[in-house]
Design an enzyme around this catalytic site. Sequence first.
Site, short mmCIF file in Angstrom:
data_model
loop_
_atom_site.label_atom_id
_atom_site.label_comp_id
_atom_site.label_asym_id
_atom_site.label_seq_id
_atom_site.Cartn_x
_atom_site.Cartn_y
_atom_site.Cartn_z
N GLY A 121 18.92 -33.42 7.92
CA GLY A 121 19.20 -32.06 8.36
C GLY A 121 18.34 -31.74 9.57
O GLY A 121 17.93 -32.64 10.31
N ARG A 122 18.04 -30.46 9.74
CA ARG A 122 17.30 -30.05 10.95
C ARG A 122 15.94 -30.75 11.04
O ARG A 122 15.54 -31.20 12.11
CB ARG A 122 17.09 -28.52 10.93
CG ARG A 122 18.34 -27.71 11.17
CD ARG A 122 17.99 -26.22 11.19
NE ARG A 122 17.19 -25.87 10.03
CZ ARG A 122 17.69 -25.32 8.92
NH1 ARG A 122 18.96 -25.03 8.84
NH2 ARG A 122 16.91 -25.05 7.89
N ILE A 123 15.23 -30.84 9.91
CA ILE A 123 13.87 -31.42 9.97
C ILE A 123 13.95 -32.94 10.16
O ILE A 123 13.24 -33.50 11.01
CB ILE A 123 13.05 -31.04 8.72
CG1 ILE A 123 12.87 -29.51 8.65
CG2 ILE A 123 11.68 -31.73 8.74
CD1 ILE A 123 12.23 -28.99 7.36
N ALA A 130 2.66 -28.65 5.85
CA ALA A 130 3.55 -29.08 6.93
C ALA A 130 3.96 -27.97 7.89
O ALA A 130 4.09 -28.19 9.09
CB ALA A 130 4.77 -29.79 6.37
N THR A 139 7.12 -34.83 3.02
CA THR A 139 6.79 -33.45 3.40
C THR A 139 7.85 -32.49 2.85
O THR A 139 7.93 -31.35 3.29
CB THR A 139 6.77 -33.29 4.94
OG1 THR A 139 7.97 -33.85 5.48
CG2 THR A 139 5.55 -33.95 5.57
N HIS A 152 -0.03 -29.34 1.05
CA HIS A 152 1.20 -28.60 1.41
C HIS A 152 1.00 -27.78 2.70
O HIS A 152 1.05 -26.55 2.69
CB HIS A 152 1.65 -27.69 0.26
CG HIS A 152 3.12 -27.40 0.29
ND1 HIS A 152 3.88 -27.22 -0.84
CD2 HIS A 152 3.98 -27.24 1.33
CE1 HIS A 152 5.14 -26.97 -0.50
NE2 HIS A 152 5.23 -26.96 0.82
N ARG A 210 9.61 -31.91 -0.98
CA ARG A 210 9.14 -31.30 -2.22
C ARG A 210 8.68 -32.41 -3.14
O ARG A 210 9.31 -33.48 -3.20
CB ARG A 210 10.27 -30.52 -2.91
CG ARG A 210 10.55 -29.15 -2.34
CD ARG A 210 9.41 -28.15 -2.61
NE ARG A 210 9.69 -26.82 -2.10
CZ ARG A 210 9.39 -26.40 -0.87
NH1 ARG A 210 8.78 -27.21 -0.02
NH2 ARG A 210 9.66 -25.16 -0.51
N GLU A 230 2.18 -28.96 -8.18
CA GLU A 230 1.16 -28.33 -7.32
C GLU A 230 0.52 -27.15 -8.04
O GLU A 230 1.23 -26.41 -8.72
CB GLU A 230 1.83 -27.83 -6.02
CG GLU A 230 2.29 -28.99 -5.16
CD GLU A 230 3.00 -28.55 -3.89
OE1 GLU A 230 2.86 -27.38 -3.48
OE2 GLU A 230 3.68 -29.39 -3.31
#
Length: 327
Positions: free
Chosen positions: A156-158, A287, A237, A285, A239, A268
């Site tokens: 996707g975008r990332i 990023a 990065t 966490h 989940r 977490e």
Amino acid sequence: MPRPTVLATRPLFEEARRILQEKCQVEYWSEPERIPKEELFARAQDKQGLVCLLTERIDEAFLHAAPHLRIVANVAVGFDNIDVPACTKRGVVATNTPGVLDETTADFAWTLMMAVARRLGEGEALARSGKWTGWDLDQLVGTDVWGKTLGLVGFGRIGRAVARRASGFKMKVLYTDVVHVSEDTEKQLNAEYRDMDTLLAQSDFISVHVPLLPETQGLFTTAKFARMKPTAFFINTARGSVVDEAALVQALETKKIAGAALDVYEKEPVIHPGLNRANVVLAPHLASASLETRTKMACIAATNVRDFFDGKRPPNILNPEVLKTTG
Ligand code: GLV
């Protein structure tokens, strides 16, 4: 008309506060510790809006305790902390913050990749220890990143922002996703589609960019780690729960892979003790944690709430069907 009341579980940033306060009367939780569950429930009881973090669970029990709630604005792109169907059932709008953190998150995936490949954590510890004896030929030798094969799980975008950065490193880029991107996009990003098993077998660095969904929960199993090269590095990065953390620890212990660099964890803030190893880089966490990006995320959440109470469609609504039924 009284202004709608909103609870924000953090003081946010000045710019975001200004946006929220244009339309709403806002109560901010500004204690140094995060808001305890009982406080969250008690303070939300009479509120019509909530701006929350991904560490707050917005489930049936919370919604029951906040009967006047009309909108929940998550300051995050991931929204696995929100039971969206439960919100929809109660006519509560849910929103997230997509689009503004892609580049910052991609930067951080690269930060982790470089750090684990070049043993930065170990190097930093040595430099600070007072025990460094000077340059040595075989001291903390790592592995090259440039010229290797990067496998992106989730495009996707990332994932695509991570791919874009790879051309400067002359890497071969492979991706896998439920959707193939267009040939044009593949060409532009110099990326080739592979099915998951082939990607795992061919990549030197595997970086995860899928959202946490029922279909991606526990995606990385013992069998998946077994398919990776023994020289491969695993970067996450996305989940923590897309990985079976015990399987990852076992893969590291049995040298099925060379190392890992992680920003997210299954439970977490608890980190599996088996991940505390020299060949694993651990981040808490972070990023999207640049001041520019976190400010934008808070502003987007505030805009979602302000627009909603201004009678407009919030820009990042996750359950638009709520607006259709309530008009
Ligand atoms: C951070 O993890 C986010 O989902 O925005």
